[in-house]
Scaffold this motif. Structure first.
Motif, PDB file in Angstrom:
ATOM      1  N   HIS A 226     -83.349  52.702  38.681  1.00  0.00           N
ATOM      2  CA  HIS A 226     -83.691  53.997  39.260  1.00  0.00           C
ATOM      3  C   HIS A 226     -84.128  53.931  40.717  1.00  0.00           C
ATOM      4  O   HIS A 226     -84.324  54.963  41.356  1.00  0.00           O
ATOM      5  CB  HIS A 226     -84.796  54.669  38.440  1.00  0.00           C
ATOM      6  CG  HIS A 226     -86.095  53.906  38.463  1.00  0.00           C
ATOM      7  ND1 HIS A 226     -86.298  52.768  37.707  1.00  0.00           N
ATOM      8  CD2 HIS A 226     -87.243  54.110  39.154  1.00  0.00           C
ATOM      9  CE1 HIS A 226     -87.521  52.310  37.923  1.00  0.00           C
ATOM     10  NE2 HIS A 226     -88.113  53.110  38.804  1.00  0.00           N
ATOM     11  N   GLN A 227     -84.308  52.723  41.257  1.00  0.00           N
ATOM     12  CA  GLN A 227     -84.743  52.565  42.641  1.00  0.00           C
ATOM     13  C   GLN A 227     -84.236  51.221  43.146  1.00  0.00           C
ATOM     14  O   GLN A 227     -83.810  50.371  42.362  1.00  0.00           O
ATOM     15  CB  GLN A 227     -86.269  52.614  42.736  1.00  0.00           C
ATOM     16  CG  GLN A 227     -86.959  51.512  41.950  1.00  0.00           C
ATOM     17  CD  GLN A 227     -88.473  51.659  41.921  1.00  0.00           C
ATOM     18  OE1 GLN A 227     -89.037  52.620  42.427  1.00  0.00           O
ATOM     19  NE2 GLN A 227     -89.162  50.698  41.318  1.00  0.00           N
ATOM     20  N   THR A 228     -84.263  51.029  44.465  1.00  0.00           N
ATOM     21  CA  THR A 228     -83.927  49.722  45.001  1.00  0.00           C
ATOM     22  C   THR A 228     -85.224  48.980  45.295  1.00  0.00           C
ATOM     23  O   THR A 228     -86.166  49.546  45.868  1.00  0.00           O
ATOM     24  CB  THR A 228     -83.041  49.825  46.257  1.00  0.00           C
ATOM     25  OG1 THR A 228     -82.760  48.504  46.741  1.00  0.00           O
ATOM     26  CG2 THR A 228     -83.706  50.624  47.371  1.00  0.00           C
ATOM     27  N   ILE A 229     -85.271  47.731  44.887  1.00  0.00           N
ATOM     28  CA  ILE A 229     -86.518  46.977  44.954  1.00  0.00           C
ATOM     29  C   ILE A 229     -86.236  45.548  45.390  1.00  0.00           C
ATOM     30  O   ILE A 229     -85.231  44.954  44.983  1.00  0.00           O
ATOM     31  CB  ILE A 229     -87.238  47.014  43.580  1.00  0.00           C
ATOM     32  CG1 ILE A 229     -88.610  46.353  43.658  1.00  0.00           C
ATOM     33  CG2 ILE A 229     -86.375  46.407  42.484  1.00  0.00           C
ATOM     34  CD1 ILE A 229     -89.469  46.638  42.424  1.00  0.00           C
ATOM     35  N   THR A 230     -87.086  45.027  46.244  1.00  0.00           N
ATOM     36  CA  THR A 230     -86.910  43.684  46.797  1.00  0.00           C
ATOM     37  C   THR A 230     -88.220  42.919  46.706  1.00  0.00           C
ATOM     38  O   THR A 230     -89.289  43.462  46.994  1.00  0.00           O
ATOM     39  CB  THR A 230     -86.486  43.758  48.280  1.00  0.00           C
ATOM     40  OG1 THR A 230     -85.294  44.533  48.388  1.00  0.00           O
ATOM     41  CG2 THR A 230     -86.223  42.368  48.840  1.00  0.00           C
ATOM     42  N   ARG A 231     -88.122  41.655  46.313  1.00  0.00           N
ATOM     43  CA  ARG A 231     -89.296  40.788  46.287  1.00  0.00           C
ATOM     44  C   ARG A 231     -89.002  39.505  47.053  1.00  0.00           C
ATOM     45  O   ARG A 231     -88.018  38.829  46.799  1.00  0.00           O
ATOM     46  CB  ARG A 231     -89.707  40.445  44.859  1.00  0.00           C
ATOM     47  CG  ARG A 231     -90.938  39.535  44.791  1.00  0.00           C
ATOM     48  CD  ARG A 231     -91.514  39.480  43.397  1.00  0.00           C
ATOM     49  NE  ARG A 231     -92.666  38.582  43.313  1.00  0.00           N
ATOM     50  CZ  ARG A 231     -93.497  38.507  42.268  1.00  0.00           C
ATOM     51  NH1 ARG A 231     -93.288  39.291  41.206  1.00  0.00           N
ATOM     52  NH2 ARG A 231     -94.513  37.674  42.270  1.00  0.00           N
ATOM     53  N   GLN A 232     -89.858  39.215  48.034  1.00  0.00           N
ATOM     54  CA  GLN A 232     -89.751  37.964  48.775  1.00  0.00           C
ATOM     55  C   GLN A 232     -90.745  36.984  48.184  1.00  0.00           C
ATOM     56  O   GLN A 232     -91.958  37.207  48.223  1.00  0.00           O
ATOM     57  CB  GLN A 232     -90.040  38.163  50.266  1.00  0.00           C
ATOM     58  CG  GLN A 232     -89.867  36.880  51.069  1.00  0.00           C
ATOM     59  CD  GLN A 232     -90.050  37.091  52.558  1.00  0.00           C
ATOM     60  OE1 GLN A 232     -90.293  38.200  53.012  1.00  0.00           O
ATOM     61  NE2 GLN A 232     -89.940  36.024  53.325  1.00  0.00           N
ATOM     62  N   ASN A 233     -90.202  35.908  47.621  1.00  0.00           N
ATOM     63  CA  ASN A 233     -91.045  34.923  46.959  1.00  0.00           C
ATOM     64  C   ASN A 233     -91.710  34.002  47.959  1.00  0.00           C
ATOM     65  O   ASN A 233     -91.290  33.884  49.117  1.00  0.00           O
ATOM     66  CB  ASN A 233     -90.203  34.111  45.968  1.00  0.00           C
ATOM     67  CG  ASN A 233     -89.528  34.991  44.939  1.00  0.00           C
ATOM     68  OD1 ASN A 233     -90.175  35.828  44.312  1.00  0.00           O
ATOM     69  ND2 ASN A 233     -88.219  34.834  44.787  1.00  0.00           N
ATOM     70  N   ARG A 234     -92.741  33.336  47.499  1.00  0.00           N
ATOM     71  CA  ARG A 234     -93.509  32.454  48.373  1.00  0.00           C
ATOM     72  C   ARG A 234     -92.670  31.325  48.961  1.00  0.00           C
ATOM     73  O   ARG A 234     -92.918  30.843  50.064  1.00  0.00           O
ATOM     74  CB  ARG A 234     -94.702  31.878  47.599  1.00  0.00           C
ATOM     75  CG  ARG A 234     -95.747  31.173  48.464  1.00  0.00           C
ATOM     76  CD  ARG A 234     -96.943  30.765  47.628  1.00  0.00           C
ATOM     77  NE  ARG A 234     -97.613  31.935  47.074  1.00  0.00           N
ATOM     78  CZ  ARG A 234     -98.542  32.629  47.733  1.00  0.00           C
ATOM     79  NH1 ARG A 234     -98.889  32.281  48.955  1.00  0.00           N
ATOM     80  NH2 ARG A 234     -99.115  33.677  47.159  1.00  0.00           N
ATOM     81  N   ASP A 235     -91.642  30.890  48.218  1.00  0.00           N
ATOM     82  CA  ASP A 235     -90.805  29.783  48.696  1.00  0.00           C
ATOM     83  C   ASP A 235     -89.689  30.248  49.630  1.00  0.00           C
ATOM     84  O   ASP A 235     -88.828  29.470  50.035  1.00  0.00           O
ATOM     85  CB  ASP A 235     -90.199  29.020  47.516  1.00  0.00           C
ATOM     86  CG  ASP A 235     -89.276  29.885  46.659  1.00  0.00           C
ATOM     87  OD1 ASP A 235     -89.068  31.062  47.005  1.00  0.00           O
ATOM     88  OD2 ASP A 235     -88.768  29.372  45.646  1.00  0.00           O
ATOM     89  N   GLY A 236     -89.683  31.538  49.978  1.00  0.00           N
ATOM     90  CA  GLY A 236     -88.685  32.062  50.908  1.00  0.00           C
ATOM     91  C   GLY A 236     -87.453  32.643  50.250  1.00  0.00           C
ATOM     92  O   GLY A 236     -86.609  33.241  50.936  1.00  0.00           O
ATOM     93  N   THR A 237     -87.305  32.482  48.943  1.00  0.00           N
ATOM     94  CA  THR A 237     -86.175  33.077  48.246  1.00  0.00           C
ATOM     95  C   THR A 237     -86.432  34.557  47.982  1.00  0.00           C
ATOM     96  O   THR A 237     -87.560  35.038  48.124  1.00  0.00           O
ATOM     97  CB  THR A 237     -85.892  32.352  46.919  1.00  0.00           C
ATOM     98  OG1 THR A 237     -87.068  32.439  46.081  1.00  0.00           O
ATOM     99  CG2 THR A 237     -85.557  30.887  47.171  1.00  0.00           C
TER     100      THR A 237
END
Length: 356
Positions: A226-237
Motif C-alpha cells: 500500500h506504500q513505498t518503503i525503504t530501509r537502509q541497514n547499518r551495513d550499508g545494504t
C-alpha cells in the motif's frame, strides 16, 4: 508555449529520458518532425538488461543535498515530481500514482539530522513528517513519511510512446554504433536536414570514460503493497518495497553492484532480497514462502561520475549532439527535469521563436 523550429530533431533512445525528452520537444515544436531512434522500444517482450528503464522500480526518494551535484539533482527531481503529479491526476492510465513514502535509517546520517516535520523534503505540500521513536521498528534510528510517486514502468513508457506516435512522432527501431551515426541514418530514412541529435542513449555507446554500470537485481511479486518503503541497514545494504500502480504487484529489492555486468539473476540474491523484506517489513508477508514471485529483474543502470551529462557537442560546424545520459538509478526521478534542461539547450541552438 508552442514554438516554431527550423529543422527536424532526432532523439536517440527510448528509455525514460529519451521518451520524456521526445514528448517535451514534440509539445514545444508541434510543427516539427521529431523522431525517436532506438535499439529497443517499450512493448518488447524480452528487453535486454541494458534497457534499464524496463527493469526499474521505480519510485521517487528525495536526494540528499550534501554536494553541488546532489543539490542540482534534487532540483531536477522536484521538478520531475511536479510533472508526475500532473500526469497521475490528468492521465491515471499512464501508470503513475502518488502514495505514502516511508524511510527508515538504521544509522543516523548528516543528511537528515537537520530535517524537521513540515520541511520540504520531496516537494511542495509533500506532508513530510519525522516519525516518533515509538513508530520505528527495532534498531531503526530515524524515520520519516511523505507523499511521493511510484511508476509501473511498462505501462508508463508505453503510454509515453503511444502518446508520441499519436501526435505525429516518428519511431525507427535501429541500433546505432555511436551518436554521430544518427545524422547519416536520418539522411538514409529521408527525415530531412537533421542538424540536431539528442543523445539519450543511456551509456553513450560506452564512449564516455566517466561511464560505468550499476547492476540492479530485484524481484517482482504479485502481492500489492500500500506504500513505498525503504530501509537502509547499518551495513550499508538496502531493503525496499515499491508498488507498481494499476495492480502491477510490488518490486522487492534491491542491489547496487557497481561494474557488475552479470545479466542473469542470481538465485541466492533473490533469496536474500525476499528474506530481507520479511525481516524489515513483516506486515507485508510472514515468511519467504508466502511470496508469489512473478519474475526476477536485472538491469544495468547507466551511471556517470559527476552526474547526468547535459551539454552540446558540435559536429562539423553545422550539426550538434545534445547529450542527456548517465542518470544511473534515478532516470524516472530526474526524467522531466533533465528533459526540460535538454529543451533549453535545443532552444539556444535552434534560435526558435514563439508562435503568435
Amino acid at each position: 508555449m508552442p514554438e516554431e523550429s527550423r529543422d527536424p530533431i532526432l532523439v536517440i533512445g527510448a528509455g525514460v529520458l529519451g521518451l520524456s525528452t521526445a514528448t517535451l520537444l514534440q509539445d514545444t515544436y508541434p510543427n516539427s518532425c521529431i523522431t525517436i531512434v532506438a535499439a529497443e522500444l517499450p512493448g518488447t517482450s524480452a528487453p535486454s538488461v541494458d534497457y534499464a528503464s524496463m527493469w526499474a522500480g521505480a519510485h521517487y526518494r528525495p536526494i540528499p543535498r550534501s554536494t553541488p551535484q546532489l543539490e542540482d539533482e534534487a532540483q531536477l527531481a522536484m521538478r520531475s515530481a511536479q510533472v508526475m503529479k500532473t500526469i497521475s491526476t490528468q492521465s491515471p492510465e499512464a501508470g503513475v500514482a502518488f502514495m505514502q513514502g516511508v524511510e527508515y535509517l538504521d544509522s543516523l546520517t548528516q543528511d537528515v539530522i537537520a530535517f524537521k516535520t513540515g520541511d520540504v523534503y520531496a516537494g511542495k505540500d509533500d506532508g513530510f513528517r519525522i516519525l516518533d521513536q515509538s513508530e520505528l521498528p527495532t534498531a531503526v534510528q530515524w524515520g520519516c513519511e511523505y507523499r511521493t510517486f511510484c511508476v509501473n514502468v511498462r505501462i508508463y513508457c508505453q503510454w509515453l510512446l503511444d502518446r508520441f506516435v499519436r501526435r505525429g512522432g516518428t519511431v525507427i527501431q535501429q541500433r546505432l554504433p555511436n551518436a554521430a551515426a544518427a545524422f547519416e541514418m536520418a539522411r538514409e530514412h529521408g527525415l530531412g536536414q537533421v542538424k540536431t541529435v539528442v543523445n539519450c542513449s543511456g551509456r553513450n555507446f560506452d564512449q564516455d570514460a566517466k561511464m560505468t554500470i550499476i547492476r540492479g537485481q530485484t524481484v517482482l511479486v504479485r502481492q500489492q503493497y500500500h506504500q513505498t518503503i525503504t530501509r537502509q541497514n547499518r551495513d550499508g545494504t538496502w531493503a525496499f518495497l515499491i508498488p507498481r500502480p494499476r495492480n502491477g504487484g510490488t518490486i522487492v529489492g534491491g542491489t547496487k553492484e557497481i561494474g557488475d555486468h552479470e545479466s542473469q539473476p542470481r538465485p541466492q540474491t533473490r533469496k536474500t532480497l525476499l528474506q530481507n523484506a520479511v525481516n524489515s517489513f513483516p506486515d507485508f508477508v510472514d515468511k519467504v514462502d508466502d511470496f508469489d514471485v512473478v519474475q526476477d529483474n536485472v538491469g544495468r543502470r547507466p551511471w556517470r561520475e559527476g552526474g547526468v551529462r547535459t551539454e552540446v557537442e558540435f559536429i562539423d560546424g553545422e550539426c550538434q549532439i545534445i547529450h542527456g545520459y548517465g542518470a544511473g538509478g534515478r532516470g524516472y526521478e530526474l526524467s522531466w527535469g533533465v528533459a526540460e534542461r535538454i529543451l533549453g539547450l535545443v532552444r539556444q541552438s535552434t534560435g526558435a521563436t514563439p508562435r503568435l
